[in-house]
Design a protein around this motif. Sequence first.
Motif, short mmCIF file in Angstrom:
data_model
loop_
_atom_site.label_atom_id
_atom_site.label_comp_id
_atom_site.label_asym_id
_atom_site.label_seq_id
_atom_site.Cartn_x
_atom_site.Cartn_y
_atom_site.Cartn_z
N ILE A 280 0.84 -1.20 0.00
CA ILE A 280 0.00 0.00 0.00
C ILE A 280 0.87 1.25 0.00
CG2 ILE A 280 -1.73 1.31 1.31
CD1 ILE A 280 -2.92 -1.28 2.24
N GLN A 281 2.00 1.20 0.71
CA GLN A 281 2.92 2.34 0.69
C GLN A 281 3.38 2.64 -0.74
OE1 GLN A 281 5.78 0.72 3.48
NE2 GLN A 281 5.11 2.11 5.12
N ASP A 282 3.68 1.60 -1.51
CA ASP A 282 4.09 1.79 -2.91
C ASP A 282 2.94 2.34 -3.73
OD1 ASP A 282 6.57 0.82 -2.27
OD2 ASP A 282 6.17 -1.22 -3.00
N LYS A 283 1.74 1.80 -3.53
CA LYS A 283 0.59 2.22 -4.31
C LYS A 283 0.24 3.68 -4.06
CE LYS A 283 -4.09 2.40 -5.28
NZ LYS A 283 -5.16 3.28 -4.75
N LEU A 284 0.29 4.11 -2.80
CA LEU A 284 -0.07 5.48 -2.44
C LEU A 284 1.13 6.42 -2.43
CD1 LEU A 284 -2.59 4.83 0.50
CD2 LEU A 284 -3.08 5.20 -1.92
N LYS A 285 2.32 5.89 -2.78
CA LYS A 285 3.55 6.70 -2.79
C LYS A 285 3.76 7.37 -1.43
CE LYS A 285 3.55 7.55 -7.78
NZ LYS A 285 2.56 6.51 -8.06
N MET A 286 3.67 6.57 -0.39
CA MET A 286 3.80 7.06 0.97
C MET A 286 5.23 7.01 1.49
SD MET A 286 0.51 4.99 2.53
CE MET A 286 0.95 5.33 4.23
N GLY A 287 6.15 6.49 0.70
CA GLY A 287 7.51 6.32 1.19
C GLY A 287 7.54 5.28 2.29
N ASP A 288 8.19 5.62 3.41
CA ASP A 288 8.26 4.68 4.52
C ASP A 288 7.23 5.00 5.61
OD1 ASP A 288 9.35 6.98 5.50
OD2 ASP A 288 11.31 6.14 6.00
N SER A 289 6.27 5.88 5.30
CA SER A 289 5.22 6.21 6.27
C SER A 289 4.11 5.16 6.24
CB SER A 289 4.62 7.59 5.96
OG SER A 289 5.58 8.61 6.07
N CYS A 290 3.43 5.02 7.36
CA CYS A 290 2.24 4.17 7.41
C CYS A 290 1.07 5.02 7.85
CB CYS A 290 2.46 2.99 8.35
SG CYS A 290 2.87 3.45 10.05
N THR A 291 -0.13 4.48 7.82
CA THR A 291 -1.29 5.27 8.22
C THR A 291 -1.56 5.17 9.73
OG1 THR A 291 -2.81 3.45 7.72
CG2 THR A 291 -2.42 5.07 5.98
N MET A 292 -1.16 4.07 10.34
CA MET A 292 -1.45 3.86 11.76
C MET A 292 -0.45 2.87 12.35
SD MET A 292 -5.07 2.52 13.40
CE MET A 292 -6.02 3.79 12.56
#
Length: 372
Positions: free
Chosen positions: A188-200
């Motif tokens: 999901i990080q790759d899909k949303l281009k979040m880098g190494d962040s998570c949502t929770m």
Amino acid sequence: MLVLKNLLRRKIRTALSLLGIAIGIAAIIAFHGVAGGFERSLNQYGSQTGANLLVMERNIPDPQFSRLKAEEVKEILTLEEGMEVARAAFTVTTPKGAGVKAGFPALFVFGRNPEERAIARYKNEDLKGRLPSTDDEMMLGTVAAEKLKKKPGDEMDLFPGKTFRVVGIYTVGIPWENVAAVVSTRAIQDKLKMGDSCTMGFLYLKNPSTIQAVRARIEARFPHLIAVKSEELAGHLENFEYIEWFVWVISLVSVMIGGLGILNTMIMSVSERTREIGTLRAVGWSCRRVIRMILSEGLVLSFLGGVVGVILGVSGAELILIWAPKGYLGTFYPPDLFAKAMAISIGLGFFGSLYPALRASRLSPIEALRYE
């Protein structure tokens, strides 16, 4: 008996007034039943992760918009000895093919890294297959698998240009979580281009008795983050607060319309019974006794309307579940919901009949007997 006799004189008018208040009460029961079901399922979801605390950004409308940085996670781990963290992510995608044809509007996608503790909850006696072990493997909830016509071993293009192999079909006790997929958080990080962040972040404490202290440390060190008890997740989501506000506004508008119906019915009843009330006053009825009679009629009418409304509300909420796509909604009726609904109904009956009652008590017996 006199109260019921008076109400039954104008059966159609009484029935319409009763229906008006019933619809308002039904709206309260149905809307809050569905909203309560969603709130309860969110709190169950948080609790069943097994985590003691959930850490996310403060004042977010939805968890998928939260961003918890990797360096923040590392520093949080230093705040309590022996604490574990599981990085979670969440997004929603639109299934293609069989899912769309089956009326499957959205697929929830949960991110759980295979090497972290949070994914273990899906390993139960109902798991068909196994848990994912790599970033290109996934699990599907039973309802999602049924609608998408997938089984362990099948492949699925979950995100554009990204194919996953289904390795397991799981069942859990939360309906909408069975309408979902589980992949690695990194996918999901790759899909949303979040880098190494998570949502929770799901935090597992070695000593649960320190939960309040750990919570205070996290929020003092990171004012933009909030640490909530897992079983209190729903109470910290802005979107849910908006839903509750909207539900109450719509419900109370509906109830007020019913209250106006009672007011109109009682005013017309008093107007049509002017001579009768004058006669009662002439034979010795006090103003207080006349007020009690009119108020009793309004209260009986509102009580019956409330009872009918409760029945209609529960029935309506359950019908919503039948018509809604399978698995997305549930209902829950808090113990005090019915008491609040009946209190509102009876309150409207009282205030809706108070003015007509006072008006009736002020009628002069002589003038009333002359009334044509």
